[in-house]
Every structure is written in structure tokens, then in C-alpha cells.
Motif scaffolding. Structure first.
Motif, PDB file in Angstrom:
ATOM      1  N   SER A   1      57.036  41.787  22.110  1.00 17.22           N
ATOM      2  CA  SER A   1      55.653  41.418  21.773  1.00 17.22           C
ATOM      3  C   SER A   1      54.917  40.710  22.902  1.00 17.22           C
ATOM      4  CB  SER A   1      55.657  40.486  20.546  1.00 17.22           C
ATOM      5  OG  SER A   1      56.287  41.088  19.455  1.00 17.22           O
ATOM      6  N   PHE A   2      55.645  39.980  23.747  1.00 16.84           N
ATOM      7  CA  PHE A   2      55.000  39.146  24.758  1.00 16.84           C
ATOM      8  C   PHE A   2      55.720  39.268  26.109  1.00 16.84           C
ATOM      9  CE2 PHE A   2      54.263  37.089  20.684  1.00 16.84           C
ATOM     10  CZ  PHE A   2      52.905  36.789  20.720  1.00 16.84           C
ATOM     11  N   HIS A  44      56.480  36.544  29.006  1.00 20.26           N
ATOM     12  CA  HIS A  44      56.419  35.108  29.299  1.00 20.26           C
ATOM     13  C   HIS A  44      56.578  34.884  30.792  1.00 20.26           C
ATOM     14  CE1 HIS A  44      56.989  30.764  28.716  1.00 20.26           C
ATOM     15  NE2 HIS A  44      57.815  30.887  29.767  1.00 20.26           N
ATOM     16  N   ASP A  80      52.219  32.999  27.815  1.00 19.58           N
ATOM     17  CA  ASP A  80      52.731  34.070  26.970  1.00 19.58           C
ATOM     18  C   ASP A  80      51.605  35.086  26.768  1.00 19.58           C
ATOM     19  OD1 ASP A  80      55.515  33.047  25.924  1.00 19.58           O
ATOM     20  OD2 ASP A  80      54.134  31.327  25.837  1.00 19.58           O
ATOM     21  N   ILE A  81      51.799  36.287  27.296  1.00 22.40           N
ATOM     22  CA  ILE A  81      50.756  37.318  27.270  1.00 22.40           C
ATOM     23  C   ILE A  81      51.160  38.393  26.266  1.00 22.40           C
ATOM     24  CG2 ILE A  81      49.420  38.945  28.634  1.00 22.40           C
ATOM     25  CD1 ILE A  81      50.376  37.434  31.152  1.00 22.40           C
ATOM     26  N   PRO A  82      50.353  38.624  25.231  1.00 19.39           N
ATOM     27  CA  PRO A  82      50.668  39.731  24.304  1.00 19.39           C
ATOM     28  C   PRO A  82      50.708  41.054  25.072  1.00 19.39           C
ATOM     29  CG  PRO A  82      48.951  38.301  23.393  1.00 19.39           C
ATOM     30  CD  PRO A  82      49.137  37.883  24.823  1.00 19.39           C
ATOM     31  N   LEU A  83      51.690  41.888  24.773  1.00 15.59           N
ATOM     32  CA  LEU A  83      51.819  43.135  25.525  1.00 15.59           C
ATOM     33  C   LEU A  83      50.663  44.090  25.249  1.00 15.59           C
ATOM     34  CD1 LEU A  83      55.666  43.814  25.451  1.00 15.59           C
ATOM     35  CD2 LEU A  83      54.276  42.669  27.185  1.00 15.59           C
ATOM     36  N   PHE A  97      60.354  39.416  28.740  1.00 18.17           N
ATOM     37  CA  PHE A  97      59.681  39.969  27.572  1.00 18.17           C
ATOM     38  C   PHE A  97      60.446  39.493  26.338  1.00 18.17           C
ATOM     39  CE2 PHE A  97      59.014  42.859  31.119  1.00 18.17           C
ATOM     40  CZ  PHE A  97      57.668  43.173  31.037  1.00 18.17           C
ATOM     41  N   LYS A 109      60.264  38.979  21.690  1.00 21.36           N
ATOM     42  CA  LYS A 109      59.599  39.018  20.395  1.00 21.36           C
ATOM     43  C   LYS A 109      60.168  37.895  19.552  1.00 21.36           C
ATOM     44  CE  LYS A 109      62.819  42.329  18.259  1.00 21.36           C
ATOM     45  NZ  LYS A 109      62.966  43.645  17.611  1.00 21.36           N
ATOM     46  N   ASP A 110      59.374  37.413  18.626  1.00 21.66           N
ATOM     47  CA  ASP A 110      59.820  36.322  17.750  1.00 21.66           C
ATOM     48  C   ASP A 110      60.678  36.875  16.614  1.00 21.66           C
ATOM     49  OD1 ASP A 110      58.580  34.294  19.180  1.00 21.66           O
ATOM     50  OD2 ASP A 110      56.653  34.725  18.216  1.00 21.66           O
TER      51      ASP A 110
END
Length: 488
Positions: free
Chosen positions: A382-383, A385, A442-445, A485, A487-488
Motif C-alpha cells: 500500500s505504501f 516508506h 509514507d507515500i500511498p502507491l 514497501f 501494507k498494514d
């Protein structure tokens, strides 16, 4: 002298930061002088080599020098019947693209304490330049960009302090490349020949006005941190040769006596390496033979160096790490698989140690691409970092552009806009960053929607990601760590 004030994590820190073992503090004059029993011969070459033994020629083959450029020429001489001949190769010569070597005595060294200069006569087959010429190992001295004409001329390399030269074996060295016909270093340089004669150490008695310098003669003020090590180079000294001509030579740091105004705050060893030990202020200065050097550095040691936060523990299935000690990362990581020439100066790329934590250090970047072996599938993440510390003053309106490049299903770099390769960019705003402080980004993809300078249209595929790219938008100097990269 210029007076320059640097703040927080300065470029000096950026260029010089690395782990070192402290080898000493203030230098004591060598007591070995009393034991000096070595030959005091000054001559190196007259019509033949003098006392160098049989195995004295050491070309810089490891640096790409052509090994067989050296001979004794009995058809050219300034005086007598012979000279040293060096045939500089063409830049395209497959056996080496420059001429460079040391003459190292095959046996015990010489006591040169009674001389004040290395002298020689030289000329070229055409006007040319010796990149460096000098002598010495631990006590090296070298002049750069020594210009030769087609007539014999004498050249003088002053000795900063001969008292250290009690057993010198490296009595001469040189380097020279081809002559560029169009004045642009583009690999078309052509070979030429130069000759050296009457090479010897002498006591001229005319060397005067010694002016040593460190840090290019600048007086620098900087804030820095405990445990950081800085270098005081470049080390140089300027002399008047007695002819009205001034000559500046690079000299080994061992010629200097270094001083710290407070050794409990910052300690300097005989190589001019300064290590910060505790909070406080200290001024580092230097001298040669009692003559104070131009240049100094005033340190304000403000505490422990900041390190990025440790990334949180994550399920390995939720992380694809590119560069981080916290997670298993890609193999074959390279901090720069491609880069531009630099913005505001030559680009500088390094892996540095910050309090035991390795980090990437970039200076003067215009663009730089980070790469690794193969590609990674981050389509389930998702991100992206990044931990970023800006190491320059910058305007809050500046940005740092972060790009992702995906090589497509063929996993091959076949070019953006003409193949299955895709790329997209995202602006990290300067207002979100801070000079001298680590900031986690943290940049959303799905936010990499911008087109890229390399031809990407934005919104890249994410199944075969092969590059992360930084592009300056007013921010050129950064530390980077923990690129992954997730995801939570």
C-alpha cells in the motif's frame, strides 16, 4: 581568508562522515632522527639511475596505467648523454590509457633531511601537462598540472619539512595522460613523449615564504555531533621558489602538527582526522615547522547524532524492503545505477555510518536511480516508506521528487514509452521535511500519478518494480534510510 558558517549537518559532515579508529592525538616529533644512518645521496638520475637497485619501477597498473612507457633514451639529454623517456599512450591504448609510476628504491631508503627540494629538467615532444609529479609515501609531496614545453626547463618540488625524511624510498613519481586535440576530455586524447633529466634532491637555499593550509585555507564554523569524524584536508603548502614564482603542492597530513583547543571535546590525530568526543566547543588548527596553517574549523558539538526511528516490527509478508536493517532487503542493492552529473556541483553518493547505522548519503543530486538485482512485486503493498534527512538549507516551497520504475512482465529495462516499462512520480513537499532531522515519509502507491522526466506517464505497474528514483526540485542534499514497501 574566507569565513564560512555552516549549520546543523553541513556538507563538511556529509563528505567526511565515516567510522575511523583514533590512532593518536597531538603528534610528537619523530625521535627516529637520532637513528638515521641511511644514505644521504641526492642524485636519482644523471646519465643513469643512481643507487635505486634493479627493481625500482612500479607503474600504476591497478589504476589503468600502461606498464611499458619507461625507458632510458641515449639520444636526448639536458646534460650528459641520456635521459628518462616516458611515452604517454593514446587514451584508447588497450594496455593502459595513461602513464604513471613510482621510482621506489630497491633496498634501504635515503636520508633526505639535508635537502629542501626535488628538482629535475624536463621537456615534451609537444607542449603537455603532467597530472602529478612528486615523491614520498607517508610524507608524500606532489605538484599538479605541471606544464611542459618543447624546451628543457627546470622544475622544483619543495619539501615542507625535510626533518621527517630519514628513510625515504619513493623518490619520484609521475602521472600523465594524452593530449586532447579538441580540449574536451572525451577519450580521444593522443599520446606524446616527455623526457626527464638531472633528477635529484638538492639544498637550493632559495625556497622561501612557506604558507601551509588545511581546509583550502577557510575558517569554518560548524555544528556537529558526538562520534562524528571529520577530515581537515585538502592539505597543501605554497612556497616561493626564489624565482618570483609561487608553487602550491599537496602535502601529506603527517607534515602537520594539529592542535585542538579542547582535546576532551574533539581530538585530532596525525592524519588530520578529528573525532568529536563530547558536548562543547573546540577549534582545530595546524602548523608545519612552527608556521601556522591557513584554515581552521570551530566545532560546536551539540550532542549525539540523530538517527532515524527504528521501523516497527511487521509480518514479512507485509513488507518488501529495498534498503533497511530492520527487514530482509533485496539483493544486489546499488545506491546509484544511474545518475545525472550533479546540481550545483558534482554529484556525491556514499554509504555512511551514523552511530552504527548505515545510511545513504547524496549530495548535489539532479537525479539518481537506486537499483537492485531483478524486480520486486509490490502490487499487494500500500505504501512506500522512506526516512529522509535534508542536509542543506532549503526553501519550504522546494520538493523532492520520488519516482518508481516498473520493468514490466519481461523484467527488463527496455525503455519508458516504447515498451512495457512504466513509471510515475510523487512530490515530497519541502514543508514536510526539516534540515538536520530525520522525517519518515509514507507515500500511498496509488499517489505516484505524475509523469516522470524519463518518459513515464504516471501510475506505474507495480508487479515488476526495479528502480526508486530521486529527482531534485530544490532539494539536492539528503540522507536516506529505511526504504521499503509495506501494507498494514
Amino acid at each position: 581568508m574566507k569565513n564560512i558558517k555552516l549549520i546543523t549537518t553541513s556538507k563538511i559532515l556529509f563528505l567526511a562522515l565515516f567510522a575511523l579508529t583514533i590512532t593518536g592525538c597531538e603528534r610528537e616529533p619523530s625521535e627516529d632522527v637520532r637513528f638515521a644512518t641511511f644514505a644521504k645521496t641526492g642524485d636519482i638520475f644523471t646519465d643513469t639511475f643512481v643507487g635505486l637497485g634493479s627493481n625500482f619501477y612500479f607503474p600504476f597498473v591497478g589504476d589503468g596505467a600502461k606498464p611499458d612507457v619507461f625507458s632510458v633514451d641515449e639520444t636526448e639529454a639536458y646534460q650528459g648523454q641520456a635521459s628518462i623517456r616516458i611515452d604517454v599512450p593514446n587514451a584508447t591504448d588497450p594496455s593502459g590509457n595513461f602513464a604513471g609510476a613510482s621510482f621506489v628504491i630497491d633496498g634501504a631508503g635515503r636520508n633526505l633531511t639535508e635537502f629542501d627540494a626535488l628538482t629535475f629538467w624536463a621537456k615534451g615532444s609537444q607542449a603537455g601537462v603532467l597530472g602529478e609529479v612528486g615523491f614520498g609515501l607517508e610524507y608524500r609531496v606532489a605538484a599538479s598540472n605541471v606544464r611542459l614545453s618543447t624546451d628543457w626547463q627546470q622544475y622544483i618540488i619543495p619539501i615542507p619539512d625535510p626533518s621527517f625524511l630519514i628513510e625515504e624510498r619513493n623518490v619520484f613519481e609521475f602521472s600523465a595522460g594524452g593530449i586532447d586535440p579538441d580540449g574536451v576530455p572525451n577519450g580521444n586524447e593522443v599520446g606524446w613523449t616527455f623526457w626527464i633529466d638531472e633528477l635529484r634532491f638538492e639544498k637550493l637555499g632559495t625556497i622561501a615564504q612557506p604558507r601551509p593550509s588545511i581546509l583550502e585555507g577557510q575558517d569554518i564554523e560548524t555544528e556537529t555531533f558526538i562520534g562524528v569524524t571529520l577530515e581537515l584536508g585538502p592539505f597543501a603548502e605554497t612556497f616561493n621558489l626564489g624565482t618570483g614564482q609561487d608553487l602550491t603542492v599537496s602535502v601529506a597530513p603527517r607534515y602537520f602538527d594539529f592542535h585542538s583547543s579542547d582535546p576532551e571535546v574533539a581530538r585530532v590525530n596525525q592524519l588530520g582526522q578529528v573525532t568529536n568526543l563530547k558536548r562543547g566547543n573546540a577549534v582545530i588548527t595546524a602548523e608545519i615547522n612552527g608556521i601556522e596553517a591557513f584554515g581552521s574549523i570551530a566545532l560546536n558539538v551539540v550532542g549525539n547524532i540523530p538517527v532515524p526511528d527504528t521501523p516497527p516490527a511487521r509480518d514479512p509478508e507485509n513488507v518488501v524492503s529495498i534498503y533497511s536493517d530492520a527487514y530482509a532487503s533485496v539483493s544486489g542493492f546499488q545506491p546509484a545505477v544511474f545518475n545525472g552529473p550533479g546540481a550545483g556541483g558534482p554529484i556525491d553518493i556514499a554509504v555512511i555510518d551514523i552511530a552504527g547505522n548505515p545510511a545513504l548519503a547524496y549530495s548535489n543530486i539532479d537525479f539518481v536511480g537506486l537499483g537492485w538485482d531483478g524486480t520486486v512485486d509490490v502490487s499487494g503493498m500500500s505504501f512506500l516508506h522512506l526516512d529522509i534527512q535534508v542536509t542543506q538549507e532549503f526553501d519550504p516551497s522546494a520538493v523532492l521528487v520520488v519516482e518508481i520504475i516498473d520493468f514490466g512482465p519481461d523484467n527488463t529495462d527496455t525503455g519508458l514509452g516504447v515498451s512495457d516499462d512504466t513509471a510515475g512520480g510523487f512530490n515530497v513537499l519541502g514543508s514536510e521535511l526539516e534540515e538536520g532531522a530525520w522525517i519518515g515519509i509514507d507515500i500511498p502507491l496509488n499517489a505516484f500519478t505524475q509523469g516522470t522526466g524519463g518518459g513515464g506517464a504516471g501510475s506505474p505497474n507495480l508487479s515488476n518494480v526495479a528502480r526508486v528514483v530521486f529527482v531534485q526540485g530544490g532539494i539536492t542534499d539528503i540522507f536516506v534510510d529505511n526504504i521499503y514497501f509495506y501494507k498494514d
